[in-house]
Design a protein around this motif. Structure first.
Motif, PDB file in Angstrom:
ATOM      1  N   CYS A  87      -7.030  -9.933   4.063  1.00 51.51           N
ATOM      2  CA  CYS A  87      -5.573 -10.062   3.914  1.00 51.51           C
ATOM      3  C   CYS A  87      -5.000  -8.952   3.035  1.00 51.51           C
ATOM      4  N   MET A  88      -5.722  -8.580   1.993  1.00 48.98           N
ATOM      5  CA  MET A  88      -5.252  -7.507   1.122  1.00 48.98           C
ATOM      6  C   MET A  88      -5.229  -6.164   1.845  1.00 48.98           C
ATOM      7  N   VAL A  89      -6.231  -5.912   2.674  1.00 49.94           N
ATOM      8  CA  VAL A  89      -6.254  -4.655   3.439  1.00 49.94           C
ATOM      9  C   VAL A  89      -5.073  -4.606   4.396  1.00 49.94           C
ATOM     10  N   ILE A  90      -4.871  -5.693   5.148  1.00 52.16           N
ATOM     11  CA  ILE A  90      -3.750  -5.732   6.098  1.00 52.16           C
ATOM     12  C   ILE A  90      -2.421  -5.659   5.359  1.00 52.16           C
ATOM     13  N   GLY A  91      -2.311  -6.401   4.243  1.00 54.96           N
ATOM     14  CA  GLY A  91      -1.058  -6.416   3.489  1.00 54.96           C
ATOM     15  C   GLY A  91      -0.706  -5.066   2.902  1.00 54.96           C
ATOM     16  N   LEU A 214       4.307  -5.320  -3.981  1.00 53.62           N
ATOM     17  CA  LEU A 214       3.316  -6.062  -3.198  1.00 53.62           C
ATOM     18  C   LEU A 214       2.208  -5.132  -2.696  1.00 53.62           C
ATOM     19  N   GLY A 215       2.574  -3.903  -2.335  1.00 52.00           N
ATOM     20  CA  GLY A 215       1.557  -2.958  -1.889  1.00 52.00           C
ATOM     21  C   GLY A 215       0.568  -2.609  -2.980  1.00 52.00           C
ATOM     22  N   VAL A 216       1.087  -2.361  -4.189  1.00 52.98           N
ATOM     23  CA  VAL A 216       0.207  -2.043  -5.319  1.00 52.98           C
ATOM     24  C   VAL A 216      -0.668  -3.243  -5.668  1.00 52.98           C
ATOM     25  N   LEU A 217      -0.076  -4.450  -5.661  1.00 49.03           N
ATOM     26  CA  LEU A 217      -0.855  -5.651  -5.951  1.00 49.03           C
ATOM     27  C   LEU A 217      -1.923  -5.877  -4.891  1.00 49.03           C
TER      28      LEU A 217
END
Length: 264
Positions: A87-91, A214-217
């Motif tokens: 999810c983090m990769v996709i986000g 959100l991208g950095v997180l």
């Protein structure tokens, strides 16, 4: 249960709490936008429904992912952390894909808004929804017309008129001819479009900031979850000690001085 660094686990838990707070903030922003547009008669604004749905979905998904990550860290569940990592990769890719074009198009936003609002003129012949929205804005913002009081032609509404106290304030009101110069009216000097554009640009800046945050997180969560998964996969691996390669050690001298022992 596998061994995961306690400090890393706590850091990851705090990260997910902050991530959930961001998701709650997005949902609150969507609720506030929905309430304000309902109050100001903006129910039929173009793109309003789609924008609200996007905010609700992004906020909800962010909170669900944060809960999943916190659960994976607490239970040391490799499956939960792998799903969180995906999810983090996709986000992160989605946030960068959305944020970069939005930031690039931000300087053109005011011009696009100006063209869009010019299409609503003249206001006195616009639809009832547009008239109601304009009247609500004029009443709350103390302005008259989008670009000028002439946007209403000779049908200036009551929401444009100054009251007696405001007429005494310098620079707030102006007297204009009304009904073909048969009378005058005191209307607000300010126009509504600059105020609308200011708040629209402010909202755009907030949204761009949220997207990049959100991208950095997401990138940070990607790194933390990757480290935790690595520690779960290799729990008993001893630490690697780095040593200086032999190539950098001092070589022996090529020549050594020979000392003949003394003869007795």
């Amino acid at each position: 249960m596998t061994q995961v660094n306690t400090c890393l686990k706590r850091t990851f838990t705090v990260f997910n709490i902050f991530f959930a707070i961001i998701g709650g903030f997005i949902i609150a922003l969507a609720l506030l936008s929905q309430v304000l547009t309902n109050v100001n008669g903006g129910d039929n604004l173009e793109g309003r429904t789609a924008g609200l749905i996007v905010l609700y979905v992004v906020g909800s998904v962010t909170m669900v992912i944060a809960i999943l990550g916190a659960y994976g860290a607490h239970k040391e569940s490799k499956v939960s952390l792998i799903v969180f990592l995906v999810c983090m990769v996709i986000g992160s890719l989605l946030m960068l894909r959305t944020g970069i074009p939005a930031a690039a198009g931000r300087p053109k936003l005011e011009g696009m808004l100006s063209d869009r609002f010019h299409q609503l003129l003249p206001l006195d012949t616009a639809s009832e929804d547009v008239k109601n929205m304009a009247n609500n804005l004029q009443t709350q913002l103390h302005c008259c017309g989008l670009f000028s009081y002439r946007d209403w032609n000779q049908n200036i509404p009551h929401s444009c008129l100054c009251d007696q106290e405001e007429e005494e304030e310098e620079g707030t009101c102006q007297n204009v001819n009304y009904k073909y110069f048969m009378s005058t009216k005191s209307v607000y000097v300010k126009t509504c479009f600059p105020i609308i554009a200011h708040y629209a640009l402010l909202v755009a800046d907030v949204m761009i900031g949220v997207v990049f945050t959100l991208g950095v997180l997401a990138l940070l969560g990607l790194v933390l979850s990757s480290i935790m998964i690595h520690q779960m996969r290799y729990p008993d691996r001893p630490p690697v000690l780095l040593s200086v390669p032999a190539i950098f050690s001092t070589p022996p001298p090529k020549y050594q001085e020979l000392h003949n022992p003394p003869q007795y």
